[in-house]
Enzyme design. Structure first.
Site, mmCIF file in Angstrom:
data_model
loop_
_atom_site.group_PDB
_atom_site.id
_atom_site.type_symbol
_atom_site.label_atom_id
_atom_site.label_comp_id
_atom_site.label_asym_id
_atom_site.label_seq_id
_atom_site.Cartn_x
_atom_site.Cartn_y
_atom_site.Cartn_z
ATOM 1 N N HIS A 20 0.849 -1.193 0.000
ATOM 2 C CA HIS A 20 0.000 0.000 0.000
ATOM 3 C C HIS A 20 0.887 1.246 0.000
ATOM 4 C CE1 HIS A 20 -2.317 -3.279 1.762
ATOM 5 N NE2 HIS A 20 -3.409 -2.663 1.384
ATOM 6 N N HIS A 255 -4.040 3.215 -3.364
ATOM 7 C CA HIS A 255 -4.206 2.611 -2.036
ATOM 8 C C HIS A 255 -3.481 1.288 -1.873
ATOM 9 C CE1 HIS A 255 -6.121 0.386 1.247
ATOM 10 N NE2 HIS A 255 -6.432 1.555 1.760
ATOM 11 N N GLU A 416 -17.495 -5.051 24.684
ATOM 12 C CA GLU A 416 -16.654 -6.239 24.783
ATOM 13 C C GLU A 416 -15.421 -6.167 23.873
ATOM 14 O OE1 GLU A 416 -20.865 -7.413 25.799
ATOM 15 O OE2 GLU A 416 -19.919 -6.342 24.128
ATOM 16 N N HIS A 478 -27.982 -16.297 24.661
ATOM 17 C CA HIS A 478 -26.936 -16.180 25.671
ATOM 18 C C HIS A 478 -26.241 -17.510 25.972
ATOM 19 C CE1 HIS A 478 -28.657 -12.272 26.186
ATOM 20 N NE2 HIS A 478 -28.034 -12.002 27.314
#
Length: 670
Positions: A20, A255, A416, A478
């Site tokens: 890149h 890029h 999380e 869950h």
């Protein structure tokens, strides 16, 4: 000086035929301003404790970092730049810590670098609060991070940057490469955020936009950021991707692919860069060289630390120990106490509670333990008497207890992924061992950061509770089914699913003692009876013989082996008793850590799992993982659960001693 970066980047990418070039060429002046006018570092000692930390969050721009490390004098010779992206070189496709001197963290998955930087800055702030004394400032460095549009589009950047604002991490400075281009082209159709407003809302000090190709303007912006005492700073740098390339600048073509030999020739002409590939003129190399400044900066700190050590010898020794990642000399005694206490008390508690009981021992003895939870503290039980909540006052200072201690339990909020990546940054910085909790099913949110901890070989401890359908009424959203197996597939991650208080204490001991591995502890919501055992040391091998047929009154050799983990160990023991009534002898093996057991020698594995005995595995999770152990049958669950009380679920899905015993009978033809 900036053109030297452009030349090295485009030439290395071209030689590798991969990489890149656009971002390094666009951020060249940003690097020049930071690295030559502000960054405190020493190329002669990349691990100096009080160096500034630099993170390249947009890690695809790795040739920017490699170029700067080479130019400033790190042990990264030109031949390594020419080996960019090649096997066993010091210049992999994305920066990797411990591979390239001067690289602070492994980046590539966008958004995680900025999140690691938040952890690095947090560790600095907490260590300063712990160790600095009046007249003695030995922890005083900054964390700088470069990031791009991709990092900001990834949701993890929101999680971590919001925390940085809440924590008032004023020594964190982010420079945003605002070039408006990503792989698919101009970002305006899909990225319309008001980034400045977003970061102001987080509580950051927003500077700019500034001309990202004006070294003096960037220099002034960084200086302004350094003057801010109560907020992290975010500097918007307007740049052109591929700056200097006549036909590729400002386009997605710059890029992620080489410019091509013809475009490189045109770029050299446009920049008036008349030098051969990888050749840097001596005057430019001298201007970049940071050896003298770095040596002087470290010598100054060394002298100040020596004065500090004379005034506060115990603090200095503790700081040195913790930054080296070494555990206290009495760690073995603390571990023996924790494990021995669990064995003696033989309590029937959930393994999440067993974890907290063990943590009471360890957090009292190890001040480097820095815990937390993603808004589930009361469920994960990651807090202890020794870890008050971490808080900051209105000016951003760390609030201390009446005893002068900092808070060591972090409320991460419902974040999380951010928590996991911030913990990686804390571990990378040194001085703390981070651990954090959430439900096992939400490890999916954290997974890529867990993978990065394993890739980087950093001691980060994940406490995952509510580990099965045993959590009951919360239902299949869950209830973990595939999570234990999927975590075990991550190379370098130790996964523990303990069956009782002693196994849990051993799991914590192993996680803390293992300096170069992250660990995941999978813990139950429901209470688990204590399983009597003769020897706790054998648990450290990942699996062991828990009960022979003789322990249920059969004086005959085992006819089969039941392998179980976690809460299912009790099922195995009860099934063993039922089978004994029919004169069928089985051995019960508890396997709290498959990953640790798999590293044992063949002799031990054969001793625990004799080759001629059929094996039946029992775990409340997907069955596929267990066939690797040559099982004849697996009592598991290959579908999502249901919403019902745990006892009802166990019966419905066949997690009963009767069903385990029946499965063994079928295997044996009895």
């Amino acid at each position: 000086m900036a053109d030297a970066i452009r030349a090295l980047a485009m030439d290395a990418v071209q030689l590798a035929n991969s990489g890149h070039p656009g971002a390094p060429m666009g951020m060249a002046e940003m690097a020049q301003a930071l690295w030559t006018r502000h960054l405190k570092h020493n190329p002669g000692n990349p691990h100096w404790a009080d160096r500034d930390r630099f993170v390249l969050s947009n890690g695809h721009a790795s040739m920017l970092l490699y170029s700067v490390l080479h130019l400033t004098g790190y042990a990264l010779p030109s031949k390594e730049l020419q080996a960019f992206r090649q096997m066993h070189s010091m210049t992999p496709g994305h920066p990797e810590v411990d591979v390239t001197p001067g690289v602070e963290t492994t980046t590539g998955p966008l958004g995680q670098g900025i999140s690691n930087a938040v952890g690095l800055a947090l560790a600095e702030k907490l260590l300063a609060a712990e160790f600095n004394r009046d007249g003695h400032t030995v922890v005083d460095h900054r964390t700088y991070v470069f990031l791009g549009d991709g990092c900001l589009m990834e949701g993890i950047s929101h999680e971590a940057c919001a925390l940085a604002g809440a924590w008032k991490l004023n020594k964190l400075v982010a420079l945003y490469d605002d070039n408006g281009i990503s792989i698919d082209g101009p970002v305006t159709p899909w990225f319309i955020d008001d980034t400045a407003a977003r970061f102001k809302a987080y509580g950051w000090n927003v500077i700019g936009p500034v001309d990202g190709h004006d070294v003096d303007a960037i220099d002034a912006a960084i200086a302004a950021a350094r003057r801010c005492t109560d907020k992290p700073s975010f500097i918007l740098c307007k740049t052109a991707i591929g700056k200097g390339s006549p036909n590729r600048a400002g386009t997605a073509k710059a890029h992620g692919e080489p410019l091509g030999s013809e475009e490189i020739k045109l770029t050299r002409e446009a920049l008036d860069w008349k030098h051969e590939p990888f050749k840097i003129p001596e005057d430019i190399r001298a201007a970049w060289d940071a050896h003298a400044a770095g040596t002087a900066a470290q010598a100054d700190w060394d002298a100040r630390f020596a004065t500090y050590a004379a005034a506060h010898p115990q603090l200095a020794a503790e700081f040195t120990r913790r930054m080296a990642g070494e555990l206290p000399k009495n760690f073995a005694e603390v571990a023996v106490e924790a494990v021995g206490s669990a064995h003696d008390k033989a309590e029937t508690v959930a393994s999440r509670k067993a974890s907290q009981i063990a943590l009471e021992h360890f957090t009292a003895a190890l001040p480097e333990l820095l815990g937390g939870s993603a808004d589930l503290t009361g469920s994960n039980l990651t807090n202890t008497k020794s870890t008050p909540a971490l808080r900051f006052d209105a000016q951003g200072a760390v609030v201390k207890t009446e005893a002068g201690q900092i808070g060591r339990h972090i409320n991460y909020g419902v974040r999380e992924f951010g928590m996991a990546a911030v913990m990686n940054g804390v571990a990378l910085h040194g001085g703390y061992i981070p651990y954090g909790g959430t439900f096992l099913t939400f490890s999916d949110y954290s997974r890529n950061a867990i993978r990065m901890a394993a890739l980087m070989k950093r001691r980060v401890i994940h406490v995952f509770t509510h580990d099965s359908i045993g959590l009951g009424e919360d239902g299949p959203t869950h209830q973990s089914i595939e999570h234990a197996a999927s975590l075990r597939l991550i190379p370098g991650l130790d996964v523990w699913r303990p069956a009782d208080t002693t196994e849990t204490a051993v799991a914590w001991t192993m996680a803390l003692a293992n300096k170069h591995r992250p660990s995941a502890l999978l813990l139950s919501r429901q209470n688990l009876p204590y399983a009597p055992k003769q020897d706790a040391d054998v648990i450290t091998r990942g699996a062991y013989v828990l009960a022979e047929p003789s322990e249920v009154g059969l004086k005959k050799a085992a006819q089969a082996v039941i392998i179980a983990t976690g809460s299912e160990v009790q099922l195995a023991l009860h099934a063993q008793q039922l089978l004994a009534q029919a004169k069928i002898a089985v051995r019960v093996v508890s396997m709290p850590s498959t990953t640790v057991f798999d590293r044992q020698d063949v002799a031990y594995k054969t001793e625990v799992l004799p080759p001629k005995l059929p094996r039946i595995a029992v775990e409340m999770g997907v069955t596929d993982y267990w066939w690797k152990y040559g099982c004849a049958a697996v009592v598991g669950i290959d579908r999502f659960g249901e919403s019902a009380p745990a006892g009802v679920l166990f019966k419905h899905f066949g997690f009963t001693a009767e069903n385990v015993a029946l499965t063994v009978r079928k295997v044996l033809g009895k």
